[in-house]
Write a protein that holds these residues in place. Structure first.
Motif, PDB file in Angstrom:
ATOM      1  N   ALA A  26       0.848  -1.199   0.000  1.00 49.32           N
ATOM      2  CA  ALA A  26       0.000   0.000   0.000  1.00 49.32           C
ATOM      3  C   ALA A  26       0.877   1.240   0.000  1.00 49.32           C
ATOM      4  O   ALA A  26       2.020   1.221   0.468  1.00 49.32           O
ATOM      5  CB  ALA A  26      -0.920   0.011   1.220  1.00 49.32           C
ATOM      6  N   PHE A  27       0.333   2.321  -0.529  1.00 49.68           N
ATOM      7  CA  PHE A  27       1.041   3.595  -0.513  1.00 49.68           C
ATOM      8  C   PHE A  27       1.187   4.092   0.933  1.00 49.68           C
ATOM      9  O   PHE A  27       0.313   3.854   1.788  1.00 49.68           O
ATOM     10  CB  PHE A  27       0.286   4.640  -1.340  1.00 49.68           C
ATOM     11  CG  PHE A  27       0.384   4.416  -2.825  1.00 49.68           C
ATOM     12  CD1 PHE A  27       1.556   4.698  -3.514  1.00 49.68           C
ATOM     13  CD2 PHE A  27      -0.708   3.916  -3.534  1.00 49.68           C
ATOM     14  CE1 PHE A  27       1.646   4.489  -4.879  1.00 49.68           C
ATOM     15  CE2 PHE A  27      -0.628   3.708  -4.895  1.00 49.68           C
ATOM     16  CZ  PHE A  27       0.563   3.982  -5.578  1.00 49.68           C
ATOM     17  N   VAL A  28       2.303   4.777   1.189  1.00 47.08           N
ATOM     18  CA  VAL A  28       2.550   5.399   2.487  1.00 47.08           C
ATOM     19  C   VAL A  28       2.118   6.855   2.382  1.00 47.08           C
ATOM     20  O   VAL A  28       2.734   7.635   1.651  1.00 47.08           O
ATOM     21  CB  VAL A  28       4.041   5.309   2.868  1.00 47.08           C
ATOM     22  CG1 VAL A  28       4.274   5.964   4.232  1.00 47.08           C
ATOM     23  CG2 VAL A  28       4.502   3.853   2.886  1.00 47.08           C
ATOM     24  N   PRO A  29       1.058   7.253   3.075  1.00 47.52           N
ATOM     25  CA  PRO A  29       0.534   8.620   2.918  1.00 47.52           C
ATOM     26  C   PRO A  29       1.544   9.696   3.320  1.00 47.52           C
ATOM     27  O   PRO A  29       2.275   9.545   4.311  1.00 47.52           O
ATOM     28  CB  PRO A  29      -0.676   8.641   3.867  1.00 47.52           C
ATOM     29  CG  PRO A  29      -1.059   7.210   4.043  1.00 47.52           C
ATOM     30  CD  PRO A  29       0.226   6.452   3.996  1.00 47.52           C
ATOM     31  N   GLY A  30       1.598  10.756   2.526  1.00 48.18           N
ATOM     32  CA  GLY A  30       2.374  11.930   2.894  1.00 48.18           C
ATOM     33  C   GLY A  30       3.867  11.817   2.727  1.00 48.18           C
ATOM     34  O   GLY A  30       4.608  12.654   3.257  1.00 48.18           O
ATOM     35  N   VAL A  31       4.345  10.810   1.997  1.00 43.18           N
ATOM     36  CA  VAL A  31       5.794  10.625   1.822  1.00 43.18           C
ATOM     37  C   VAL A  31       6.105  10.516   0.342  1.00 43.18           C
ATOM     38  O   VAL A  31       5.521   9.688  -0.367  1.00 43.18           O
ATOM     39  CB  VAL A  31       6.300   9.366   2.560  1.00 43.18           C
ATOM     40  CG1 VAL A  31       7.804   9.218   2.377  1.00 43.18           C
ATOM     41  CG2 VAL A  31       5.957   9.427   4.038  1.00 43.18           C
ATOM     42  N   ALA A  32       7.049  11.332  -0.145  1.00 46.51           N
ATOM     43  CA  ALA A  32       7.368  11.350  -1.573  1.00 46.51           C
ATOM     44  C   ALA A  32       8.609  10.553  -1.927  1.00 46.51           C
ATOM     45  O   ALA A  32       8.826  10.242  -3.099  1.00 46.51           O
ATOM     46  CB  ALA A  32       7.538  12.793  -2.055  1.00 46.51           C
ATOM     47  N   SER A  33       9.447  10.226  -0.946  1.00 46.39           N
ATOM     48  CA  SER A  33      10.668   9.470  -1.261  1.00 46.39           C
ATOM     49  C   SER A  33      11.143   8.700  -0.041  1.00 46.39           C
ATOM     50  O   SER A  33      10.871   9.085   1.112  1.00 46.39           O
ATOM     51  CB  SER A  33      11.784  10.405  -1.745  1.00 46.39           C
ATOM     52  OG  SER A  33      12.355  11.134  -0.672  1.00 46.39           O
ATOM     53  N   VAL A  34      11.878   7.632  -0.280  1.00 47.87           N
ATOM     54  CA  VAL A  34      12.453   6.840   0.808  1.00 47.87           C
ATOM     55  C   VAL A  34      13.489   7.668   1.564  1.00 47.87           C
ATOM     56  O   VAL A  34      13.608   7.567   2.789  1.00 47.87           O
ATOM     57  CB  VAL A  34      13.072   5.537   0.247  1.00 47.87           C
ATOM     58  CG1 VAL A  34      13.935   4.845   1.298  1.00 47.87           C
ATOM     59  CG2 VAL A  34      11.971   4.591  -0.237  1.00 47.87           C
ATOM     60  N   ARG A  35      14.228   8.496   0.838  1.00 46.98           N
ATOM     61  CA  ARG A  35      15.241   9.336   1.504  1.00 46.98           C
ATOM     62  C   ARG A  35      14.588  10.255   2.533  1.00 46.98           C
ATOM     63  O   ARG A  35      15.072  10.377   3.668  1.00 46.98           O
ATOM     64  CB  ARG A  35      16.012  10.150   0.472  1.00 46.98           C
ATOM     65  CG  ARG A  35      17.059  11.089   1.085  1.00 46.98           C
ATOM     66  CD  ARG A  35      17.824  11.830   0.009  1.00 46.98           C
ATOM     67  NE  ARG A  35      16.980  12.737  -0.754  1.00 46.98           N
ATOM     68  CZ  ARG A  35      16.734  14.007  -0.405  1.00 46.98           C
ATOM     69  NH1 ARG A  35      17.263  14.502   0.707  1.00 46.98           N
ATOM     70  NH2 ARG A  35      15.962  14.762  -1.160  1.00 46.98           N
ATOM     71  N   LEU A  36      13.498  10.912   2.161  1.00 47.66           N
ATOM     72  CA  LEU A  36      12.829  11.810   3.091  1.00 47.66           C
ATOM     73  C   LEU A  36      12.212  11.053   4.261  1.00 47.66           C
ATOM     74  O   LEU A  36      12.206  11.531   5.399  1.00 47.66           O
ATOM     75  CB  LEU A  36      11.763  12.626   2.358  1.00 47.66           C
ATOM     76  CG  LEU A  36      12.292  13.617   1.320  1.00 47.66           C
ATOM     77  CD1 LEU A  36      11.134  14.290   0.586  1.00 47.66           C
ATOM     78  CD2 LEU A  36      13.200  14.653   1.970  1.00 47.66           C
ATOM     79  N   LEU A  37      11.697   9.855   3.993  1.00 48.74           N
ATOM     80  CA  LEU A  37      11.158   9.017   5.065  1.00 48.74           C
ATOM     81  C   LEU A  37      12.270   8.625   6.038  1.00 48.74           C
ATOM     82  O   LEU A  37      12.093   8.675   7.261  1.00 48.74           O
ATOM     83  CB  LEU A  37      10.503   7.775   4.474  1.00 48.74           C
ATOM     84  CG  LEU A  37       9.925   6.765   5.475  1.00 48.74           C
ATOM     85  CD1 LEU A  37       8.744   7.372   6.237  1.00 48.74           C
ATOM     86  CD2 LEU A  37       9.490   5.487   4.757  1.00 48.74           C
ATOM     87  N   ALA A  38      13.438   8.260   5.507  1.00 48.03           N
ATOM     88  CA  ALA A  38      14.561   7.872   6.357  1.00 48.03           C
ATOM     89  C   ALA A  38      15.067   9.063   7.165  1.00 48.03           C
ATOM     90  O   ALA A  38      15.403   8.923   8.356  1.00 48.03           O
ATOM     91  CB  ALA A  38      15.688   7.296   5.501  1.00 48.03           C
TER      92      ALA A  38
END
Length: 330
Positions: A26-38
């Motif tokens: 499923a999509f992760v709401p509000g996150v545009a990239s893995v780098r920003l999530l990390a």
């Protein structure tokens, strides 16, 4: 099962992150990239899995369908490709010295052991030190910056001057350097490290040249503790028919170096701990079609698949047009 993170780019260019657990994605709401999530996880002092859980869950995704549609891109990248470093280590897997030793023995007949075999045996003896200690230094090489990273399904392009384009099925560690210079391992990806083995065979000192090639990552970033045993298949398909196929092994149970030792020797250099940088570090392989005298051709498709990754990595082989470079004096 550990979660897997993927990066998605919609037809209109909108980017998203997908989290997968088993067969559910499923999509992760509000996150545009893995780098920003990390980066968010580092700032909050939580794991990537915890950061994903805190975001909640969006619409479900058919991963195979999105891969076939070309909407899954490399699972890590940076807005500025110069802040992505592609590097790797060789002779790290049990059995990896055999092919390399054959490649270089003709040029070293007078020696009882080639430098490749000596380096491999030193790794066997000292590549897995006790926790907290640093062991034998591995072979190390540089592949380029983020401009060398190819998306799943996109061609792996040999330069016009290349003598060969050969696959290297392996695992790659993905890292983000935190604000204080601490390297954080985000997880592992399936990878095709892609090298010019004919150039390397000519002279071992040309290894550096042979590694300055593109590379591809599988679409999934496996988060959490690295699996100790990974078993997969590497194959080459030519005009729809399998030309060559062989199993490959990775994970620490099949390696002469521990991942911690490879990481220690890479990140001991200050220049590799620059805050905000992404590192893609290839851990090596023992399986090459080149060792079986396969000569690849433009149009061949490299296919690498291995559990616990659920999607294969496929890339056709291409050759770039010649682009002469003229150096001008000022």
């Amino acid at each position: 099962m550990a979660i897997r993170l993927l990066q998605h780019r919609a037809d209109d260019g909108t980017r998203s992150v997908i989290a997968a657990d088993g067969d559910n994605a499923a999509f992760v709401p509000g996150v545009a990239s893995v780098r920003l999530l990390a980066a968010r996880a580092i700032e909050q002092g939580v794991t990537l899995a915890e950061a994903v859980a805190a975001c909640g869950s969006g619409d479900t995704v058919d991963l195979a369908g999105e891969l076939a549609a070309g909407r899954l891109i490399a699972p890590i990248d940076h807005d500025d490709a110069a802040h992505v470093l592609l590097t790797g280590t060789g002779l790290t897997h049990l059995g990896s010295a055999e092919g390399r030793d054959k490649m270089h023995r003709a040029a070293a007949e007078a020696q009882t052991q080639t430098d490749s075999m000596r380096m491999f045996l030193e790794g066997v003896a000292g590549g897995k030190p006790p926790a907290g200690e640093t062991g034998q230094q591995p072979e190390w090489f540089y592949k380029g910056d983020g401009t060398q990273l190819v998306a799943p399904g996109a061609p792996l392009m040999m330069p016009a001057f290349a003598q060969d384009g050969g696959e290297e099925p392996e695992l790659a560690g993905i890292y983000l350097i935190g604000p204080d210079g601490t390297p954080f391992r985000l997880g592992l990806c399936l990878a095709n490290e892609f090298s010019d083995h004919v150039t390397e065979r000519h002279n071992y000192l040309w290894l550096a040249h042979s590694k300055l090639r593109q590379a591809a990552l599988g679409p999934e970033l496996l988060v959490g503790v690295p699996p100790a045993h990974v078993q997969g298949t590497s194959r080459i398909v030519r005009e729809g028919v399998t030309l060559w196929e062989k199993p490959f092994l990775s994970g620490e149970d099949n390696m002469s170096h521990s991942i911690a030792n490879l990481e220690a020797h890479h990140f001991k250099y200050d220049l590799f701990r620059r805050p905000g940088d992404i590192h893609i570090h290839f851990f090596g392989t023992a399986t090459l079609s080149f060792s079986d005298a396969v000569k690849t051709e433009v149009g061949d498709v490299f296919e690498i698949a291995a559990a616990p990754f659920t999607l294969p990595l496929r890339n056709p082989l291409g050759r770039a047009l010649a682009a002469p470079v003229v150096v001008r004096a000022l």
